[in-house]
Design a protein around this motif. Structure first.
Motif, PDB file in Angstrom:
ATOM      1  N   LYS A  56       0.831  -1.206   0.000  1.00 19.84           N
ATOM      2  CA  LYS A  56       0.000   0.000   0.000  1.00 19.84           C
ATOM      3  C   LYS A  56       0.867   1.259   0.000  1.00 19.84           C
ATOM      4  O   LYS A  56       0.606   2.223  -0.736  1.00 19.84           O
ATOM      5  CB  LYS A  56      -0.913   0.000   1.230  1.00 19.84           C
ATOM      6  N   LEU A  57       1.908   1.229   0.818  1.00 19.56           N
ATOM      7  CA  LEU A  57       2.754   2.413   0.943  1.00 19.56           C
ATOM      8  C   LEU A  57       3.506   2.728  -0.347  1.00 19.56           C
ATOM      9  O   LEU A  57       3.888   3.879  -0.580  1.00 19.56           O
ATOM     10  CB  LEU A  57       3.726   2.240   2.110  1.00 19.56           C
ATOM     11  N   GLU A  58       3.713   1.733  -1.206  1.00 17.19           N
ATOM     12  CA  GLU A  58       4.331   2.005  -2.504  1.00 17.19           C
ATOM     13  C   GLU A  58       3.514   3.029  -3.297  1.00 17.19           C
ATOM     14  O   GLU A  58       4.069   3.828  -4.059  1.00 17.19           O
ATOM     15  CB  GLU A  58       4.438   0.708  -3.318  1.00 17.19           C
ATOM     16  N   TRP A  59       2.198   2.990  -3.122  1.00 17.43           N
ATOM     17  CA  TRP A  59       1.311   3.889  -3.857  1.00 17.43           C
ATOM     18  C   TRP A  59       0.988   5.145  -3.048  1.00 17.43           C
ATOM     19  O   TRP A  59       0.660   6.185  -3.623  1.00 17.43           O
ATOM     20  CB  TRP A  59       0.025   3.147  -4.230  1.00 17.43           C
ATOM     21  N   ALA A 153      -6.273   4.208   9.326  1.00 18.07           N
ATOM     22  CA  ALA A 153      -5.753   2.975   9.917  1.00 18.07           C
ATOM     23  C   ALA A 153      -5.516   1.918   8.840  1.00 18.07           C
ATOM     24  O   ALA A 153      -6.244   1.826   7.854  1.00 18.07           O
ATOM     25  CB  ALA A 153      -6.740   2.455  10.959  1.00 18.07           C
ATOM     26  N   GLY A 154      -4.475   1.129   9.059  1.00 15.46           N
ATOM     27  CA  GLY A 154      -4.179   0.063   8.119  1.00 15.46           C
ATOM     28  C   GLY A 154      -3.514   0.523   6.842  1.00 15.46           C
ATOM     29  O   GLY A 154      -3.433  -0.229   5.869  1.00 15.46           O
ATOM     30  N   CYS A 155      -3.023   1.769   6.798  1.00 11.61           N
ATOM     31  CA  CYS A 155      -2.453   2.347   5.566  1.00 11.61           C
ATOM     32  C   CYS A 155      -3.463   2.232   4.431  1.00 11.61           C
ATOM     33  O   CYS A 155      -3.123   1.870   3.297  1.00 11.61           O
ATOM     34  CB  CYS A 155      -1.151   1.643   5.184  1.00 11.61           C
ATOM     35  N   SER A 156      -4.716   2.545   4.730  1.00 13.01           N
ATOM     36  CA  SER A 156      -5.778   2.348   3.745  1.00 13.01           C
ATOM     37  C   SER A 156      -6.354   3.673   3.269  1.00 13.01           C
ATOM     38  O   SER A 156      -6.714   4.527   4.076  1.00 13.01           O
ATOM     39  CB  SER A 156      -6.900   1.487   4.346  1.00 13.01           C
ATOM     40  N   ASN A 157      -6.396   3.813   1.962  1.00 11.26           N
ATOM     41  CA  ASN A 157      -7.092   4.917   1.300  1.00 11.26           C
ATOM     42  C   ASN A 157      -7.306   4.483  -0.152  1.00 11.26           C
ATOM     43  O   ASN A 157      -6.867   3.392  -0.550  1.00 11.26           O
ATOM     44  CB  ASN A 157      -6.324   6.238   1.431  1.00 11.26           C
TER      45      ASN A 157
END
Length: 321
Positions: A56-59, A153-157
């Motif tokens: 997720k963090l890659e994006w 939370a959860g590195c979610s978007n």
């Protein structure tokens, strides 16, 4: 190319994902559980810290850069895996990191993660409840200023969900290369739901049409807020579907939601998770009480109930901190 999503949708190149992972992650058989059992090793997705958050963090990282942020503000449990992944990234990028936390049952993993976040320079804002942490995050004064990036939370978007659409296309490439069979069922932990949502979209656009078995590991709701449920997952998947400009409709029937492994609550171990940890260890896999242990317990049951190949998508970090 680590991003088959960009090959399929070249117009998404503007999102410019950052290479934080070593991709593709391996897909391996689990012969101790049966001939049709497989695992996707996102637990070794990156170093020094693996797991599903790095995809997720890659994006997300390019999004942070586009907003010219100096501080990332996020929230999670006391020993949040997402908070740890975010704090390590912020340390590497020279960013400040604020994390609002809510209590979860104590464990060696929780204590280890908390120490690692502090060592990475994260500022931990402990609150006495999930509601308190959520309010701290929502009402942060940085929302009225420039330079703050608010990460759920959860590195979610929405952009993070694309990381797991990409991951499913990666799996399709591995299947085409003969590295594993096409799974009839895929089992994954569902916390903030972006991982499950991305896999759901990827399942359909890849043509695999694999059933995504999402294992609920967090409360369904928090007052008026939707936290972890099938409806939220489908909503996130629909947002990703629209981002891709796909014709037709997303098939909601590919999502199978399991709420019977949550037990007494978030981070609460049960006899099923204890058995799952032992069973996974025999296969050389490390799982824990909050997410992956509950998902592995579900995987063990589902793999025995249906005849086709079953894939466990491993989301916990395997590397020692």
């Amino acid at each position: 190319m680590p991003w088959p999503l960009l090959e399929r949708y070249p117009e998404l190149a503007m999102l410019n994902p950052s290479a934080l992972c070593t991709l593709p992650t391996p897909v391996e058989p689990l012969p101790g559980l049966g001939a049709n059992c497989w695992v996707k090793r996102d637990d070794i997705s990156a170093r020094p810290y693996g797991g599903n958050k790095l995809r997720k963090l890659e994006w997300i990282l390019p999004d942070i850069r586009r907003e010219d942020a100096h501080t990332v503000v996020t929230l999670g449990a006391t020993g949040t895996n997402a908070g740890l992944a975010t704090s390590l990234l912020c340390q590497k990028e020279g960013l400040r990191c604020d994390i609002f936390t809510f209590p979860q049952p104590d464990s060696p993993v929780v204590r280890q993660n908390r120490l690692a976040m502090q060592q990475a320079g994260a500022r931990l804002h402990d609150r006495g409840s999930l509601l308190g942490a959520a309010l701290g995050w929502y009402l942060h004064p940085g929302r009225l200023k420039r330079g703050y990036y608010f990460l759920y939370a959860g590195c979610s978007n929405p952009v993070a969900t694309l990381g797991y659409v990409n991951a499913m296309l990666e799996l399709k490439q591995q299947i085409d290369e003969g590295l594993c069979p096409a799974p009839a069922a895929l089992v994954v932990a569902a916390g903030s739901c972006a991982t499950a949502a991305g896999l759901l979209v990827g399942s359909q656009i890849s043509g695999l049409n694999t059933r995504i078995h999402a294992v609920q590991v967090a409360p369904t709701r928090l007052g008026p807020f939707s936290v972890c449920n099938a409806r939220l997952t489908l909503g996130m998947a629909h947002t990703a579907w629209q981002q891709l400009g796909e014709p037709g409709e997303l098939n909601p029937h590919l999502l199978h939601w399991h709420d019977n492994y949550l037990g007494k609550g978030y981070g609460q171990a049960s006899e099923l998770t204890r058995q799952a940890k032992t069973q996974a260890a025999r296969q050389g896999l490390l799982v824990e009480d909050t997410y992956s242990g509950k998902a592995f317990a579900a995987f063990s049951a589902i793999s025995q109930q249906q005849p086709g190949p079953t894939l466990f998508w491993h989301t916990f970090n395997a590397h020692p901190l």
